[in-house]
Design a protein around this motif. Structure first.
Motif, PDB file in Angstrom:
ATOM      1  N   UNK A 136       1.999   7.109  -6.768  1.00 32.25           N
ATOM      2  CA  UNK A 136       0.929   7.977  -7.256  1.00 32.25           C
ATOM      3  C   UNK A 136      -0.316   7.263  -7.712  1.00 32.25           C
ATOM      4  N   UNK A 137      -0.607   6.128  -7.103  1.00 38.73           N
ATOM      5  CA  UNK A 137      -1.767   5.353  -7.525  1.00 38.73           C
ATOM      6  C   UNK A 137      -3.086   5.903  -6.993  1.00 38.73           C
ATOM      7  N   UNK A 138      -3.045   6.781  -5.991  1.00 40.39           N
ATOM      8  CA  UNK A 138      -4.269   7.202  -5.329  1.00 40.39           C
ATOM      9  C   UNK A 138      -4.513   8.693  -5.528  1.00 40.39           C
ATOM     10  N   UNK A 139      -5.695   8.997  -6.044  1.00 39.63           N
ATOM     11  CA  UNK A 139      -6.067  10.399  -6.237  1.00 39.63           C
ATOM     12  C   UNK A 139      -6.605  11.018  -4.957  1.00 39.63           C
ATOM     13  N   UNK A 140      -6.963  10.167  -3.991  1.00 38.60           N
ATOM     14  CA  UNK A 140      -7.528  10.673  -2.744  1.00 38.60           C
ATOM     15  C   UNK A 140      -7.334   9.637  -1.646  1.00 38.60           C
ATOM     16  N   UNK A 141      -7.590  10.061  -0.404  1.00 36.63           N
ATOM     17  CA  UNK A 141      -7.510   9.153   0.732  1.00 36.63           C
ATOM     18  C   UNK A 141      -8.547   8.045   0.600  1.00 36.63           C
ATOM     19  N   UNK A 142      -9.696   8.368   0.032  1.00 33.26           N
ATOM     20  CA  UNK A 142     -10.744   7.365  -0.154  1.00 33.26           C
ATOM     21  C   UNK A 142     -10.300   6.284  -1.136  1.00 33.26           C
ATOM     22  N   UNK A 143      -9.572   6.703  -2.179  1.00 33.64           N
ATOM     23  CA  UNK A 143      -9.078   5.730  -3.157  1.00 33.64           C
ATOM     24  C   UNK A 143      -8.079   4.784  -2.502  1.00 33.64           C
ATOM     25  N   UNK A 144      -7.225   5.323  -1.661  1.00 34.76           N
ATOM     26  CA  UNK A 144      -6.263   4.499  -0.949  1.00 34.76           C
ATOM     27  C   UNK A 144      -6.962   3.516  -0.018  1.00 34.76           C
ATOM     28  N   UNK A 145      -7.934   4.000   0.726  1.00 41.31           N
ATOM     29  CA  UNK A 145      -8.672   3.140   1.644  1.00 41.31           C
ATOM     30  C   UNK A 145      -9.439   2.055   0.892  1.00 41.31           C
ATOM     31  N   UNK A 146      -9.988   2.428  -0.258  1.00 45.26           N
ATOM     32  CA  UNK A 146     -10.729   1.456  -1.054  1.00 45.26           C
ATOM     33  C   UNK A 146      -9.847   0.333  -1.580  1.00 45.26           C
ATOM     34  N   UNK A 147      -8.652   0.695  -2.036  1.00 44.38           N
ATOM     35  CA  UNK A 147      -7.721  -0.322  -2.524  1.00 44.38           C
ATOM     36  C   UNK A 147      -7.294  -1.246  -1.391  1.00 44.38           C
ATOM     37  N   UNK A 148      -7.000  -0.678  -0.244  1.00 39.12           N
ATOM     38  CA  UNK A 148      -6.593  -1.472   0.912  1.00 39.12           C
ATOM     39  C   UNK A 148      -7.705  -2.425   1.333  1.00 39.12           C
ATOM     40  N   UNK A 149      -8.935  -1.934   1.376  1.00 39.63           N
ATOM     41  CA  UNK A 149     -10.075  -2.764   1.773  1.00 39.63           C
ATOM     42  C   UNK A 149     -10.301  -3.894   0.775  1.00 39.63           C
ATOM     43  N   UNK A 188       0.826  -1.208   0.000  1.00 38.32           N
ATOM     44  CA  UNK A 188       0.000   0.000   0.000  1.00 38.32           C
ATOM     45  C   UNK A 188       0.858   1.255   0.000  1.00 38.32           C
ATOM     46  N   UNK A 189       1.918   1.253   0.782  1.00 33.65           N
ATOM     47  CA  UNK A 189       2.809   2.418   0.843  1.00 33.65           C
ATOM     48  C   UNK A 189       3.490   2.654  -0.500  1.00 33.65           C
ATOM     49  N   UNK A 190       3.877   1.571  -1.185  1.00 36.93           N
ATOM     50  CA  UNK A 190       4.523   1.722  -2.485  1.00 36.93           C
ATOM     51  C   UNK A 190       3.542   2.262  -3.516  1.00 36.93           C
ATOM     52  N   UNK A 191       2.306   1.778  -3.467  1.00 34.97           N
ATOM     53  CA  UNK A 191       1.281   2.288  -4.388  1.00 34.97           C
ATOM     54  C   UNK A 191       1.075   3.788  -4.179  1.00 34.97           C
ATOM     55  N   UNK A 192       1.043   4.200  -2.923  1.00 35.31           N
ATOM     56  CA  UNK A 192       0.871   5.626  -2.644  1.00 35.31           C
ATOM     57  C   UNK A 192       2.075   6.420  -3.137  1.00 35.31           C
ATOM     58  N   UNK A 193       3.271   5.908  -2.906  1.00 36.16           N
ATOM     59  CA  UNK A 193       4.488   6.576  -3.366  1.00 36.16           C
ATOM     60  C   UNK A 193       4.510   6.712  -4.882  1.00 36.16           C
TER      61      UNK A 193
END
Length: 217
Positions: free
Chosen positions: A106-119, A99-104
């Motif tokens: 630039x995979x997430x346009x928002x916090x919700x997108x990050x949370x959705x991918x993690x879930x 998840x941290x690598x995906x965020x680094x």
């Protein structure tokens, strides 16, 4: 070389010419193929051990004794041998790392997108852990996806390759210290230059007909 050329000419090499070292640029390309292999929900439950020295190949060859002695020359005479390994489990630390690598990256346009991918990813992990109870088999499937890309990539580069399941997995795990790292070996791939003793090079490719393996609807 076209893709059609690659799939028609590639074969499992039965003997390598010792003393041939593949260009590092080609090896780097194949490592890029492995690093960017697809996996279910981008789980990436793998690790790749690359042996390019006499010592490295000898360490892997410790798993090709006894019933698997026929594969020893394919390890010792190759230029490079890659042990494709999988994690012994999908740990919390691994999930956080992905998840941290995906965020680094630039995979997430928002916090919700990050949370959705993690879930979503955790949902698949939990399904395989609790309902299907097949986490090891699920992870192994991802490693074989990487194997397919590696073999096709080698063929496109004109590199001879041999995938091998014929080795003592426990012996290899112990030789490479994999278990201490939370890993276990799945399959080996030798890369190099085929020798004139490679009888398989002269044999015609044999596959079932399209009529037998395809259904068009």
């Amino acid at each position: 070389m076209t893709l059609n050329d690659a799939v028609l000419t590639r074969h499992t090499v039965k003997a390598f010419e010792p003393g041939n070292t593949l260009p590092q640029a080609d090896i780097d390309t194949l490592l890029n193929v492995l690093q960017n292999s697809p996996s279910s929900v981008n789980s990436q439950p793998w690790h790749f051990v690359v042996a390019s020295t006499d010592e490295g190949r000898a360490a892997i060859a410790q798993a090709t004794t006894g019933a698997f002695i026929y594969n020893e020359p394919k390890v010792l005479n190759a230029s490079h041998v890659i042990a494709l390994c999988m994690k012994s489990d999908i740990t919390e630390a691994h999930l956080q790392s992905v998840l941290a690598q995906e965020e680094k990256d630039g995979r997430f346009a928002s916090a919700d997108a990050k949370a959705g991918q993690d879930k979503s990813r955790r949902g698949y992990v939990d399904m395989h852990r609790y309902e299907l109870r097949d986490v090891p088999q699920w992870m192994e499937k991802q490693v074989y996806l990487a194997l397919g890309g590696l073999l096709l990539g080698a063929a496109m580069l004109g590199i001879d390759a041999t995938p091998m399941e014929g080795f003592d997995q426990r012996a290899l795990d112990l030789s490479l210290g994999l278990r201490e790292k939370g890993l276990t070996s799945v399959v080996l791939v030798s890369l190099g230059v085929k020798s004139d003793k490679d009888f398989n090079a002269a044999l015609p490719k044999s596959r079932l007909t399209r009529e037998e393996i395809f259904t068009f609807i």
